[in-house]
Design a protein around this motif. Structure first.
Motif: not given
Length: 298
Positions: A179-193
């Protein structure tokens, strides 16, 4: 063959041959247990092999007094599947529910959220709280990728292919899709991680699990429902919202903005395009706008 043995064998069939999830197996089993309980309550001694069409008709008649047509239809469908399994295994020659028709149902359209409502729910998150960044990443992922709740809770760090712009999702029957994932969602996942999860004490069994509870273990489906419910109330939205609403909104908004139905089907992980086609019936206002804009005889 008694009912308990037949149910156990059927559960193994659903698990091993059909590849169904444990949640689906539990739901199918509940329908059979309803029938078993009814037989016991009425002192009816039929086995799964000997039970007659007349007894099942009486059972369906009795449950119809206590459940809505949709639930009644689901129970009939579940029992038909069970007796088809018995035929497949040569325990029976006929399905005693073959001539019993389920009530006709109108197609139930899923609830959706407007983009402004999704923003309001996400903005209701207290980012200063211990789990704020995690909850924002969860809601962003639910909506941006159209995931089922079980797909979200089972998402692994090793499933994240951010360099390629995809996540790997394990859906129903352990079927995998990208499933494609956008840069904005990537950013929030990385902040959490990188700012929250990294500081947690993590259960060894959940080392690769992306979203964790406060004890460092995999989140439950019930916890995701609770998070969504509380934030919806805090945002002042009076609709009945569940995590699945974000998945419906994902598909609806894609369709409204011109996405191809086949592409939406692949991203949602629907086996049949018929399941995806329900979204073409949701927003009649949008369809009217399309006609008015593009049809030559408007």
């Amino acid at each position: 063959m008694n009912w308990q043995q037949a149910l156990k064998d059927y559960q193994n069939y659903l698990r091993l041959e059909r590849g169904l999830s444990e949640n689906s197996i539990v739901n199918y089993s509940l329908d059979i247990k309803k029938l078993m309980n009814w037989l016991d309550a009425n002192n009816i001694t039929h086995s799964p092999i000997s039970i007659s069409e007349e007894s099942l008709q009486q059972f369906i008649y009795e449950i119809a007094k206590h459940v809505n047509p949709r639930t009644q239809s689901r129970i009939i469908s579940g029992l038909k599947g069970f007796f088809n399994y018995l035929i497949f295994e040569d325990y029976r020659n006929t399905n005693p529910l073959e001539l019993i028709e389920a009530p006709r149902l109108g197609r139930k359209l899923p609830d959706t959220l407007a983009l402004e409502e999704i923003d309001a729910i996400i903005n209701a998150i207290d980012l200063s709280s211990k789990q704020g960044e995690r909850n924002r990443a969860i809601l962003e992922t639910l909506y941006a990728c159209g995931l089922r709740v079980s797909e979200l809770t089972n998402l692994k760090i090793s499933d994240l292919y951010f360099d390629e712009g995809f996540i790997k999702v394990t859906g129903k029957g352990d079927k995998q899709r990208l499933v494609p994932i956008g840069s904005s969602t990537e950013k929030y996942i990385n902040i959490y991680r990188k700012e929250v999860r990294i500081h947690q004490k993590i259960d060894p069994k959940a080392k690769d699990t992306l979203f964790l509870n406060q004890h460092g273990r995999q989140l439950t489906r019930a916890m995701i429902f609770t998070i969504v419910k509380r934030l919806t109330e805090k945002a002042g939205i009076r609709k009945t919202i569940s995590p699945h609403t974000f998945r419906h909104s994902f598909a609806t908004h894609l369709l409204e903005n011109g996405a191809d139905l086949r592409a939406i089907q692949q991203m949602l992980g629907h086996e049949s395009i018929t399941t995806t086609e329900v979204y073409t019936h949701i927003d009649r206002k949008h369809l009217t706008e399309v006609i008015n804009k593009f049809h030559p005889y408007k």
